[in-house]
Scaffold this motif. Structure first.
Motif, PDB file in Angstrom:
ATOM      1  N   GLU A 146       0.813  -1.213   0.000  1.00 44.65           N
ATOM      2  CA  GLU A 146       0.000   0.000   0.000  1.00 44.65           C
ATOM      3  C   GLU A 146       0.846   1.263   0.000  1.00 44.65           C
ATOM      4  O   GLU A 146       0.436   2.303  -0.529  1.00 44.65           O
ATOM      5  CB  GLU A 146      -0.935   0.004   1.216  1.00 44.65           C
ATOM      6  CG  GLU A 146      -2.021  -1.062   1.133  1.00 44.65           C
ATOM      7  CD  GLU A 146      -2.969  -0.984   2.319  1.00 44.65           C
ATOM      8  OE1 GLU A 146      -2.791  -0.079   3.160  1.00 44.65           O
ATOM      9  OE2 GLU A 146      -3.873  -1.826   2.397  1.00 44.65           O
ATOM     10  N   SER A 149       1.525   2.035  -3.555  1.00 42.59           N
ATOM     11  CA  SER A 149       0.306   2.537  -4.210  1.00 42.59           C
ATOM     12  C   SER A 149       0.030   3.985  -3.839  1.00 42.59           C
ATOM     13  O   SER A 149      -0.347   4.808  -4.692  1.00 42.59           O
ATOM     14  CB  SER A 149      -0.896   1.674  -3.815  1.00 42.59           C
ATOM     15  OG  SER A 149      -0.669   0.326  -4.166  1.00 42.59           O
ATOM     16  N   ARG A 150       0.238   4.317  -2.554  1.00 42.74           N
ATOM     17  CA  ARG A 150       0.007   5.697  -2.111  1.00 42.74           C
ATOM     18  C   ARG A 150       1.024   6.650  -2.751  1.00 42.74           C
ATOM     19  O   ARG A 150       0.681   7.793  -3.089  1.00 42.74           O
ATOM     20  CB  ARG A 150       0.078   5.785  -0.584  1.00 42.74           C
ATOM     21  CG  ARG A 150      -1.208   5.334   0.110  1.00 42.74           C
ATOM     22  CD  ARG A 150      -1.239   5.821   1.548  1.00 42.74           C
ATOM     23  NE  ARG A 150      -0.232   5.134   2.348  1.00 42.74           N
ATOM     24  CZ  ARG A 150      -0.442   3.989   3.004  1.00 42.74           C
ATOM     25  NH1 ARG A 150      -1.633   3.410   2.949  1.00 42.74           N
ATOM     26  NH2 ARG A 150       0.503   3.430   3.718  1.00 42.74           N
ATOM     27  N   ILE A 152       2.429   6.316  -5.703  1.00 47.32           N
ATOM     28  CA  ILE A 152       2.001   6.528  -7.097  1.00 47.32           C
ATOM     29  C   ILE A 152       0.822   7.495  -7.134  1.00 47.32           C
ATOM     30  O   ILE A 152       0.729   8.367  -8.005  1.00 47.32           O
ATOM     31  CB  ILE A 152       1.649   5.183  -7.770  1.00 47.32           C
ATOM     32  CG1 ILE A 152       2.891   4.303  -7.871  1.00 47.32           C
ATOM     33  CG2 ILE A 152       1.048   5.400  -9.155  1.00 47.32           C
ATOM     34  CD1 ILE A 152       2.624   2.870  -8.287  1.00 47.32           C
ATOM     35  N   GLY A 153      -0.082   7.364  -6.162  1.00 48.08           N
ATOM     36  CA  GLY A 153      -1.224   8.278  -6.079  1.00 48.08           C
ATOM     37  C   GLY A 153      -0.795   9.710  -5.814  1.00 48.08           C
ATOM     38  O   GLY A 153      -1.360  10.647  -6.375  1.00 48.08           O
ATOM     39  N   ARG A 154       0.234   9.889  -4.944  1.00 49.95           N
ATOM     40  CA  ARG A 154       0.733  11.240  -4.666  1.00 49.95           C
ATOM     41  C   ARG A 154       1.357  11.862  -5.918  1.00 49.95           C
ATOM     42  O   ARG A 154       1.247  13.061  -6.150  1.00 49.95           O
ATOM     43  CB  ARG A 154       1.783  11.200  -3.549  1.00 49.95           C
ATOM     44  CG  ARG A 154       1.220  11.120  -2.154  1.00 49.95           C
ATOM     45  CD  ARG A 154       2.247  11.498  -1.107  1.00 49.95           C
ATOM     46  NE  ARG A 154       3.446  10.678  -1.162  1.00 49.95           N
ATOM     47  CZ  ARG A 154       3.590   9.497  -0.556  1.00 49.95           C
ATOM     48  NH1 ARG A 154       2.562   8.992   0.137  1.00 49.95           N
ATOM     49  NH2 ARG A 154       4.710   8.820  -0.638  1.00 49.95           N
ATOM     50  N   SER A 156       0.512  11.337  -9.076  1.00 50.30           N
ATOM     51  CA  SER A 156      -0.526  11.728 -10.039  1.00 50.30           C
ATOM     52  C   SER A 156      -1.440  12.812  -9.483  1.00 50.30           C
ATOM     53  O   SER A 156      -1.787  13.769 -10.178  1.00 50.30           O
ATOM     54  CB  SER A 156      -1.369  10.513 -10.428  1.00 50.30           C
ATOM     55  OG  SER A 156      -0.570   9.562 -11.086  1.00 50.30           O
ATOM     56  N   LYS A 158      -5.174  13.944  -7.576  1.00 53.17           N
ATOM     57  CA  LYS A 158      -6.571  13.678  -7.918  1.00 53.17           C
ATOM     58  C   LYS A 158      -6.835  14.087  -9.358  1.00 53.17           C
ATOM     59  O   LYS A 158      -6.701  15.255  -9.726  1.00 53.17           O
ATOM     60  CB  LYS A 158      -7.486  14.448  -6.967  1.00 53.17           C
ATOM     61  CG  LYS A 158      -8.963  14.105  -7.151  1.00 53.17           C
ATOM     62  CD  LYS A 158      -9.821  14.853  -6.161  1.00 53.17           C
ATOM     63  CE  LYS A 158     -11.289  14.507  -6.359  1.00 53.17           C
ATOM     64  NZ  LYS A 158     -12.161  15.230  -5.409  1.00 53.17           N
TER      65      LYS A 158
END
Length: 224
Positions: A146, A149-150, A152-154, A156, A158
């Protein structure tokens, strides 16, 4: 008044007399025609081969003519798709205006394979100071599960907001393909974008990265 120097005029006359004779005796400087690019490499054909990843095969088929036209018609480089070995092959022609065109075309095709849009990758053909820099998230920090994953989210944000903000402020293009990150731009701009992405990977909040990015880009604008 003193009498004139008797040796003056004869010496001047000798110099005048010897001038045209010395010019006639000088060898004629040869004039060579400018060498053509294919003659610089002794007529040898240069090749480049760019492998095609499995997930880029369909986009390559869809945009083949958009890739083929500038490479063949503008850069004067032969290009073909080798279906057996799944790679794009490029080679020089006798009418190729510059040997460097081959490497530019190889970089252009490689950028498309990495996931950049055709319009963005075309800049590699038109400009000389553009590069593609690639690195992985694990090169910055070892993350698993996780946490990865977090991260990669940061990167990109929202709806891709963070990625677009970094691209627009640094005048670069960024592709995030799983854990691999590719940046297209000039040397200094790539460095600024990479520093911002590394800060996000290490856990810095987006707001802090934005403010630092604004300061750096303003400093760059003053410098250049």
């Amino acid at each position: 008044m003193g009498s004139p120097n008797p040796q003056g005029p004869p010496a001047a006359m000798e110099l005048e007399a010897s001038g045209p004779a010395s010019e006639a005796a000088a060898p004629v400087r040869p004039r060579f025609e400018a060498m053509k690019p294919h003659e610089m490499i002794e007529g040898k054909i240069q090749f480049r081969k760019v492998p095609v990843p499995v997930h880029r095969f369909s986009p390559l088929k869809k945009y083949w003519m958009d890739i083929y036209t500038p490479v063949y018609e503008q850069m004067k480089i032969d290009i073909r798709m080798n279906l057996k070995f799944r790679r794009v092959e490029l080679k020089t022609r006798t009418d190729t205006p510059d040997i460097g065109n081959l490497q530019k075309c190889a970089d252009f095709v490689h950028a498309f394979m990495l996931g950049f849009d055709i319009a963005d990758a075309l800049a590699l053909l038109r400009l000389d100071d553009l590069y593609v820099d690639s690195f992985e998230i694990k090169d910055v920090k070892t993350l698993r599960g996780e946490h990865l994953s977090r991260a990669i989210g940061r990167l990109s944000g929202k709806g891709g907001k963070t990625k677009f903000a970094i691209e627009n402020s640094t005048r670069t293009r960024i592709v995030i393909a799983d854990t691999k990150i590719h940046i297209l731009g000039s040397f200094m701009n790539i460095k600024v974008a990479r520093d911002s992405l590394c800060s996000l990977i290490l856990g810095s909040p987006a707001g802090k990265v934005y403010s630092k990015l604004r300061a750096v880009t303003a400093r760059l604008a003053e410098k250049y």
